[in-house]
Structure formats: structure tokens, C-alpha cells
Write a protein that holds these residues in place. Structure first.
Motif, PDB file in Angstrom:
ATOM      1  N   HIS A 124      55.936  29.851  43.073  1.00  0.00           N
ATOM      2  CA  HIS A 124      56.172  28.857  42.008  1.00  0.00           C
ATOM      3  C   HIS A 124      55.115  28.609  42.266  1.00  0.00           C
ATOM      4  N   VAL A 158      57.441  40.695  34.154  1.00  0.00           N
ATOM      5  CA  VAL A 158      57.637  39.523  34.144  1.00  0.00           C
ATOM      6  C   VAL A 158      58.294  37.934  34.173  1.00  0.00           C
ATOM      7  N   SER A 159      59.538  38.168  34.400  1.00  0.00           N
ATOM      8  CA  SER A 159      60.508  36.473  33.696  1.00  0.00           C
ATOM      9  C   SER A 159      59.935  35.755  34.163  1.00  0.00           C
ATOM     10  N   PHE A 160      59.871  34.762  33.843  1.00  0.00           N
ATOM     11  CA  PHE A 160      59.367  33.413  34.269  1.00  0.00           C
ATOM     12  C   PHE A 160      59.429  32.189  33.495  1.00  0.00           C
ATOM     13  N   TYR A 161      59.746  30.700  34.052  1.00  0.00           N
ATOM     14  CA  TYR A 161      59.851  30.106  33.093  1.00  0.00           C
ATOM     15  C   TYR A 161      58.334  29.162  33.338  1.00  0.00           C
ATOM     16  N   TYR A 162      57.692  28.185  31.975  1.00  0.00           N
ATOM     17  CA  TYR A 162      56.229  27.525  32.470  1.00  0.00           C
ATOM     18  C   TYR A 162      56.417  26.290  32.018  1.00  0.00           C
ATOM     19  N   ILE A 181      54.140  28.053  36.662  1.00  0.00           N
ATOM     20  CA  ILE A 181      54.986  29.160  36.726  1.00  0.00           C
ATOM     21  C   ILE A 181      55.940  28.906  37.562  1.00  0.00           C
ATOM     22  N   TRP A 182      56.824  29.454  36.838  1.00  0.00           N
ATOM     23  CA  TRP A 182      57.779  29.329  38.226  1.00  0.00           C
ATOM     24  C   TRP A 182      58.641  31.372  37.651  1.00  0.00           C
ATOM     25  N   VAL A 183      58.879  32.006  38.747  1.00  0.00           N
ATOM     26  CA  VAL A 183      58.631  33.470  38.356  1.00  0.00           C
ATOM     27  C   VAL A 183      60.385  33.546  38.970  1.00  0.00           C
ATOM     28  N   GLU A 184      61.102  34.166  37.959  1.00  0.00           N
ATOM     29  CA  GLU A 184      61.810  35.056  38.321  1.00  0.00           C
ATOM     30  C   GLU A 184      62.148  36.480  38.813  1.00  0.00           C
ATOM     31  N   SER A 205      58.176  37.592  42.577  1.00  0.00           N
ATOM     32  CA  SER A 205      59.608  37.457  42.299  1.00  0.00           C
ATOM     33  C   SER A 205      60.095  35.758  42.955  1.00  0.00           C
TER      34      SER A 205
END
Length: 180
Positions: A143, A76-80, A172-175, A140
């Protein structure tokens, strides 16, 4: 006179009971927070947010994602943004982030700030249980907030500025999600 070994066992049992009471109180605060967040007023009137319970984690979904769900063994690729949690999300509880807007809003000024996307294997041994359980099933574009007691976080070990046995909240903001 009570033998020393029995005193040690009794003391250890008291510490464990105290820790379990702390976790129970944290889980109660998490439940109250979720109940307060579940109903939102959207354009078309009141709406109910999706809440996912998995293992010791609770995930409140603010924006549904699309595509496949993250499974065990996937990446998983994300901002946190990670917060210590004592009943609410507060900028003063922010202890880590790679989300630039969150850092700016919290007046974080780090000389070596890295706002790059984090990509990780959900099976990584370095991932705390609450985050692993909470991320499993994301898609993907999702939020969400993932909350869990200290039992599923760092437990009895302090981590950086996070005290031992602390409940945590991760926004979490999942990309991207990949199960290949």
C-alpha cells in the motif's frame, strides 16, 4: 524592428521557463508532503516510512509487500485513487478511482462505476511516466502513494478534468505482481 521568427522563439522560451518553474514548485510541495509523512507513530513508538525515488516519481510505502518486485515488462494488478496534488491529498482533488471505499468516502455516485481490479503491463505506452516509474519495484500486498510533478504526468496536455501541468498523487493497493 525584431523579426517575427525571433519573437516566436522568445515567446516559446518564456513559456518553457514558466512551465519549468511550475514543475519546480510542484516538486518542492511534493518534498514537503513527503517530509511530513515520513515519520509515523506506530505501536512501538515513532517509525520512519520507506520512500522510494525513481525517475520523476516518489513512492511512500505505508505497508510493505511481499514476493518479487515489479520489473520492466511485468504486470501488476491493483486498486487506485488518483488525485490532483497541490500540497496535500484532498477528496476534492479525486479524479479517478477503482477503490470503492475511497469513492464512497468522497461521495462519488457514478451510475457506471467500475470497482474491478486493474491489471496492466508496466511497459504499456499508455501509462504516464510518473506512474510507470512509481509502480516499478512494488510488491504484492503493498500500500503506497506515488507522487510526481506534471512533467511526469500529463504534461502540457489536459486530461479529462485534470488541467495541463498538474502534479498528481496516486494511492495504490497492490494485489499481485508478475514478471513472467
Amino acid at each position: 524592428m525584431i523579426p517575427a521568427a525571433i519573437l516566436c522563439i522568445m515567446a516559446g522560451s518564456c513559456v518553457k521557463e514558466k512551465r519549468e518553474t511550475i514543475y519546480t514548485n510542484q516538486e518542492s510541495k511534493i518534498d514537503q508532503y513527503i517530509t511530513g509523512k515520513m515519520y509515523v507513530n506506530g505501536e512501538d513508538g515513532p517509525d520512519t516510512l520507506k520512500v522510494v525515488y525513481r525517475g520523476g516519481a516518489n513512492r511512500i510505502v505505508f505497508k510493505e509487500g511481499a514476493g518479487e518486485e515489479l520489473r520492466s515488462g511485468g504486470t501488476v494488478s491493483f486498486y487506485y485513487a488518483g488525485y490532483t496534488f497541490s500540497g496535500s491529498k484532498s477528496a476534492s482533488g479525486l479524479f479517478t478511482t477503482n477503490h470503492e471505499e475511497t469513492a464512497t468516502a468522497a461521495n462519488w455516485e457514478l451510475a457506471d462505476a467500475d470497482y474491478g481490479l486493474l491489471t496492466l503491463d508496466i511497459s504499456s505506452a499508455d501509462l504516464i511516466d510518473g506512474l510507470r516509474d512509481g509502480l516499478t519495484g512494488v510488491r504484492s500486498g503493498e500500500h503506497c502513494e506515488i507522487l510526481f510533478s506534471g512533467k511526469y504526468g500529463f504534461g502540457k496536455r489536459p486530461f479529462g478534468i485534470v488541467p495541463a501541468n498538474t502534479a498528481l498523487l496516486f494511492e495504490i493497493w497492490v494485489e499481485a505482481v508478475s514478471n513472467e
